[in-house]
Design a protein around this motif. Structure first.
Motif, PDB file in Angstrom:
ATOM      1  N   SER A   9      -1.516  23.455  25.618  1.00  0.00           N
ATOM      2  CA  SER A   9      -1.280  22.090  25.137  1.00  0.00           C
ATOM      3  C   SER A   9      -0.654  21.215  26.212  1.00  0.00           C
ATOM      4  CB  SER A   9      -0.337  22.129  23.931  1.00  0.00           C
ATOM      5  OG  SER A   9       0.941  22.571  24.342  1.00  0.00           O
ATOM      6  N   GLY A  10      -0.190  21.833  27.274  1.00  0.00           N
ATOM      7  CA  GLY A  10       0.479  21.072  28.317  1.00  0.00           C
ATOM      8  C   GLY A  10       1.956  20.890  28.054  1.00  0.00           C
ATOM      9  N   ARG A  11       2.418  21.395  26.920  1.00  0.00           N
ATOM     10  CA  ARG A  11       3.825  21.225  26.554  1.00  0.00           C
ATOM     11  C   ARG A  11       4.541  22.563  26.690  1.00  0.00           C
ATOM     12  NH1 ARG A  11       3.934  18.982  20.993  1.00  0.00           N
ATOM     13  NH2 ARG A  11       3.571  16.979  21.952  1.00  0.00           N
ATOM     14  N   THR A  12       5.645  22.570  27.367  1.00  0.00           N
ATOM     15  CA  THR A  12       6.389  23.821  27.551  1.00  0.00           C
ATOM     16  C   THR A  12       7.437  23.970  26.444  1.00  0.00           C
ATOM     17  OG1 THR A  12       8.083  22.784  28.892  1.00  0.00           O
ATOM     18  CG2 THR A  12       6.137  23.606  30.048  1.00  0.00           C
ATOM     19  N   SER A  13       8.033  25.162  26.397  1.00  0.00           N
ATOM     20  CA  SER A  13       9.064  25.385  25.385  1.00  0.00           C
ATOM     21  C   SER A  13      10.277  24.495  25.641  1.00  0.00           C
ATOM     22  CB  SER A  13       9.478  26.849  25.372  1.00  0.00           C
ATOM     23  OG  SER A  13       9.989  27.222  26.627  1.00  0.00           O
ATOM     24  N   ARG A  14      10.526  24.190  26.905  1.00  0.00           N
ATOM     25  CA  ARG A  14      11.639  23.276  27.213  1.00  0.00           C
ATOM     26  C   ARG A  14      11.363  21.890  26.648  1.00  0.00           C
ATOM     27  NH1 ARG A  14      15.402  25.036  31.213  1.00  0.00           N
ATOM     28  NH2 ARG A  14      14.768  27.001  32.135  1.00  0.00           N
ATOM     29  N   ASP A  15      10.111  21.446  26.761  1.00  0.00           N
ATOM     30  CA  ASP A  15       9.765  20.132  26.189  1.00  0.00           C
ATOM     31  C   ASP A  15      10.021  20.137  24.680  1.00  0.00           C
ATOM     32  OD1 ASP A  15       8.961  19.255  28.644  1.00  0.00           O
ATOM     33  OD2 ASP A  15       6.854  19.796  28.343  1.00  0.00           O
ATOM     34  N   GLN A  16       9.611  21.224  24.041  1.00  0.00           N
ATOM     35  CA  GLN A  16       9.784  21.305  22.588  1.00  0.00           C
ATOM     36  C   GLN A  16      11.258  21.252  22.219  1.00  0.00           C
ATOM     37  OE1 GLN A  16       7.505  24.772  21.405  1.00  0.00           O
ATOM     38  NE2 GLN A  16       5.899  23.391  20.713  1.00  0.00           N
ATOM     39  N   LEU A  17      12.070  21.950  23.001  1.00  0.00           N
ATOM     40  CA  LEU A  17      13.507  21.938  22.715  1.00  0.00           C
ATOM     41  C   LEU A  17      14.088  20.543  22.924  1.00  0.00           C
ATOM     42  CD1 LEU A  17      14.497  25.341  24.317  1.00  0.00           C
ATOM     43  CD2 LEU A  17      14.778  24.709  21.924  1.00  0.00           C
ATOM     44  N   ARG A  18      13.601  19.865  23.954  1.00  0.00           N
ATOM     45  CA  ARG A  18      14.111  18.503  24.196  1.00  0.00           C
ATOM     46  C   ARG A  18      13.750  17.586  23.030  1.00  0.00           C
ATOM     47  NH1 ARG A  18      12.033  19.076  30.175  1.00  0.00           N
ATOM     48  NH2 ARG A  18      13.846  20.083  31.080  1.00  0.00           N
ATOM     49  N   TRP A  19      12.527  17.715  22.537  1.00  0.00           N
ATOM     50  CA  TRP A  19      12.130  16.889  21.395  1.00  0.00           C
ATOM     51  C   TRP A  19      12.946  17.245  20.159  1.00  0.00           C
ATOM     52  CZ3 TRP A  19      10.193  12.451  21.712  1.00  0.00           C
ATOM     53  CH2 TRP A  19       9.222  12.115  22.664  1.00  0.00           C
ATOM     54  N   THR A  20      13.222  18.519  19.977  1.00  0.00           N
ATOM     55  CA  THR A  20      14.033  18.926  18.826  1.00  0.00           C
ATOM     56  C   THR A  20      15.429  18.320  18.922  1.00  0.00           C
ATOM     57  OG1 THR A  20      12.813  20.995  18.774  1.00  0.00           O
ATOM     58  CG2 THR A  20      14.848  20.915  17.499  1.00  0.00           C
ATOM     59  N   GLY A  21      15.999  18.361  20.120  1.00  0.00           N
ATOM     60  CA  GLY A  21      17.308  17.741  20.317  1.00  0.00           C
ATOM     61  C   GLY A  21      17.252  16.241  20.059  1.00  0.00           C
ATOM     62  N   ALA A  22      16.179  15.620  20.539  1.00  0.00           N
ATOM     63  CA  ALA A  22      16.048  14.176  20.341  1.00  0.00           C
ATOM     64  C   ALA A  22      15.899  13.832  18.858  1.00  0.00           C
ATOM     65  CB  ALA A  22      14.840  13.663  21.125  1.00  0.00           C
ATOM     66  N   ALA A  23      15.247  14.719  18.116  1.00  0.00           N
ATOM     67  CA  ALA A  23      15.039  14.463  16.685  1.00  0.00           C
ATOM     68  C   ALA A  23      16.346  14.512  15.902  1.00  0.00           C
ATOM     69  CB  ALA A  23      14.054  15.481  16.116  1.00  0.00           C
ATOM     70  N   LEU A  24      17.367  15.129  16.496  1.00  0.00           N
ATOM     71  CA  LEU A  24      18.679  15.159  15.827  1.00  0.00           C
ATOM     72  C   LEU A  24      19.493  13.904  16.121  1.00  0.00           C
ATOM     73  CD1 LEU A  24      19.669  18.894  16.440  1.00  0.00           C
ATOM     74  CD2 LEU A  24      19.219  17.834  14.232  1.00  0.00           C
ATOM     75  N   LEU A  25      18.968  13.088  17.038  1.00  0.00           N
ATOM     76  CA  LEU A  25      19.705  11.886  17.447  1.00  0.00           C
ATOM     77  C   LEU A  25      19.973  10.936  16.277  1.00  0.00           C
ATOM     78  CD1 LEU A  25      20.820  11.113  20.192  1.00  0.00           C
ATOM     79  CD2 LEU A  25      18.822   9.637  20.522  1.00  0.00           C
ATOM     80  N   PRO A  26      18.971  10.620  15.426  1.00  0.00           N
ATOM     81  CA  PRO A  26      19.261   9.714  14.306  1.00  0.00           C
ATOM     82  C   PRO A  26      20.403  10.214  13.427  1.00  0.00           C
ATOM     83  CG  PRO A  26      16.899  10.118  14.480  1.00  0.00           C
ATOM     84  CD  PRO A  26      17.563  11.021  15.458  1.00  0.00           C
ATOM     85  N   LEU A  27      20.424  11.533  13.208  1.00  0.00           N
ATOM     86  CA  LEU A  27      21.502  12.094  12.385  1.00  0.00           C
ATOM     87  C   LEU A  27      22.850  11.901  13.076  1.00  0.00           C
ATOM     88  CD1 LEU A  27      22.625  13.776  10.048  1.00  0.00           C
ATOM     89  CD2 LEU A  27      22.048  15.831  11.338  1.00  0.00           C
ATOM     90  N   GLY A  28      22.883  12.175  14.391  1.00  0.00           N
ATOM     91  CA  GLY A  28      24.129  12.018  15.126  1.00  0.00           C
ATOM     92  C   GLY A  28      24.624  10.576  15.081  1.00  0.00           C
ATOM     93  N   VAL A  29      23.683   9.630  15.222  1.00  0.00           N
ATOM     94  CA  VAL A  29      24.077   8.212  15.236  1.00  0.00           C
ATOM     95  C   VAL A  29      24.595   7.777  13.865  1.00  0.00           C
ATOM     96  CG1 VAL A  29      23.166   5.869  15.458  1.00  0.00           C
ATOM     97  CG2 VAL A  29      22.521   7.625  17.124  1.00  0.00           C
ATOM     98  N   LEU A  30      23.839   8.106  12.811  1.00  0.00           N
ATOM     99  CA  LEU A  30      24.241   7.671  11.470  1.00  0.00           C
ATOM    100  C   LEU A  30      25.535   8.340  11.014  1.00  0.00           C
ATOM    101  CD1 LEU A  30      20.987   7.325   9.336  1.00  0.00           C
ATOM    102  CD2 LEU A  30      22.561   5.553  10.101  1.00  0.00           C
TER     103      LEU A  30
END
Lengths: 311, 180
Positions: A9-30
């Protein structure tokens, strides 16, 4: 197992982890906007301890993305007002026992954050179920806790009201938003959250309450919205069960896996004194992953040799 | 050894109910069946400790079996697990005897062939140690599931530490079932 060639897919496991971390950002902000000190303290303590433990155990070759995401997810499972050292201990346990004691990265059969939460519940139940801080005059592990539920909580109150609970329960819409982002980006398999949430919803409608529940919080029976929004349901659906290391390989297996987790979650909530079994359900489902994979591999590809039966 | 065993059995017999009597008999039976030196001593120690903490004979059974097989480190780990369980029991209340017995036996013997699934001996142990039929049936089902998980580990040649950690994690994950 399918045979190659495979498309990358062109996406590494590190990329996936970064996206997962980014997806927690809205929760952290709110959550940070409502309870800044508690949110920042818990997130920082858990993630820093996870990263430091990983760095110490991997001797200079740390996998910081993985440790950071593990620490962040664990922090979201801790009650607001938890001590900083509790969060740090949890972060250390998640990486130290959840990952490294099982053989290191990608060899862990259990989700490290869920494992750490279970260990903390066993080691320090009083700290986890009745955290020391006072938030808006209420202190409890979760709105699902019997002692917190003298009256029913409406879905509106769970979404926007000040109620006690874990970090993820403060802003369930933010968890949902992050989860949908992960599905949109194809970081996670949509079947897992859909199956888990459907199972929780269905069982909350049909499963009768246990004898212990009847005397304390009868309003938990037949309330799917409460069970979907409170507790660790959303976080489990989008961030814990979708961990690629600890979930089945095949889509069919993932559906079975998520259904098992959903059933165990509701069983614990309605038939035991434990307020929320979401993290424990993740561990039970994780334990069955190899068996699910083997069974499906055998039934769907009879020509494939069972592992260990080859020359 | 026989004298020590009898001396240790006295306090156990003093608190003996039907469940204790069955457990005591089964522990002796297992000890005798294993036919190795030292096994009866372990059973005696278990019985003596049982006067203080219920549920210990199962640990005696597990550890005597392990010692008979020369796996001393695992037997020690099982006794360490028992210490943790006693602490947990003090924290959780006294209703977890039936449950931790299963898991500690699994922790001790889980990666061995005989105890990965509930055979006739396992069924006897369970039925003898559980206060209600529902709990016994639940434990049997549970043993089947956990046994299957441990079988997978064994087939893949996993290290004992991994097996023990898996047992401990499952024990904690299934802790709410104590209150069925």
């Amino acid at each position: 197992m399918n045979h190659g060639p495979f498309l990358h897919s062109g996406r590494t496991s590190r990329d996936q982890l970064r996206w997962t971390g980014a997806a927690l950002l809205p929760l952290g902000v709110l959550a940070g906007a409502r309870f800044p000190a508690e949110t920042i303290g818990t997130l920082l303590s858990a993630s820093a301890a996870a990263c430091l433990t990983d760095a110490a155990l991997r001797r200079g070759r740390p996998h910081l993305e993985g440790a950071l995401v593990t620490g962040l997810i664990l922090a979201c499972m801790l009650p607001l007002g938890s001590s900083w050292w509790l969060a740090a201990l949890g972060g250390g346990l998640a990486v130290g026992i959840g990952k490294h004691a099982f053989g290191g990265r990608r060899r862990n059969p259990f989700n490290p954050a869920a494992l750490s939460r279970a260990f903390l519940m066993a080691l320090l139940p009083a700290r986890l179920l009745s955290p020391g801080g006072q938030l808006d005059g209420l202190t409890a592990a979760t709105p699902l806790a019997r002692e917190a539920g003298a009256t029913s909580l409406s879905p509106g109150a769970l979404l926007f009201g000040p109620h006690p609970g874990t970090l993820a329960e403060v802003a369930p819409l933010a968890v949902l938003l992050g989860g949908l982002l992960l599905i949109f980006l194809r970081v996670i398999d949509w079947r897992v959250p859909l199956t888990y949430l459907s199972t929780v919803c269905f069982l909350s409608l049909v499963l009768p309450g246990g004898a212990r529940l009847a005397g304390h919080a009868p309003w938990l029976v037949g309330q799917p919205a409460v069970h979907l929004l409170a507790g660790g349901t959303l976080l489990t659906a989008f961030f814990l069960l979708t961990d690629p290391v600890t979930s089945p390989l095949r889509p069919g297996g993932r559906i079975v896996f998520a259904a098992v987790a959903g059933a165990f979650t509701m069983f614990v909530r309605l038939h035991t004194p434990y307020p929320d079994g979401a993290a424990l359900a993740v561990l039970v489902a994780n334990a069955l992953v190899k068996r699910i994979d083997r069974t499906l591999l055998w039934t769907t590809s009879p020509s494939t040799a069972r592992p260990g039966s080859g020359p | 050894m026989t004298g020590a065993l009898l001396a240790a059995a006295i306090p156990a017999l003093a608190r003996c109910g039907p469940e204790a009597a069955l457990g005591w008999a089964l522990a002796l039976l297992f000890g005798a069946a294993s036919g190795r030196r030292g096994t009866l001593g372990w059973v005696g120690i278990s019985l003596g400790a049982w006067a203080l903490v219920p549920g210990l004979p199962w640990m005696g059974v597990a550890s005597s079996g392990l010692l008979a097989r020369g796996r001393r480190s695992l037997a020690m780990a099982a006794w360490g697990g028992l210490a943790v369980t006693v602490l947990l029991r003090a924290e959780c209340g006294g209703s977890v005897v039936w449950f931790d017995a299963v898991f500690l036996v699994l922790a001790a013997r889980g990666i061995d062939e005989e105890m990965a699934r509930p055979g006739p001996q396992g069924v006897l142990l369970l039925l003898g140690s559980y206060p209600t039929a529902l709990q016994a049936l639940a434990a049997l089902a549970l043993w089947g599931v956990v046994g299957a998980v441990l079988e997978d580990l064994r087939d893949e040649g996993e290290a004992p530490l991994r097996g023990l950690l898996t047992c401990l994690t499952l024990y904690l994950a299934l802790l709410p079932l104590h209150y069925l």
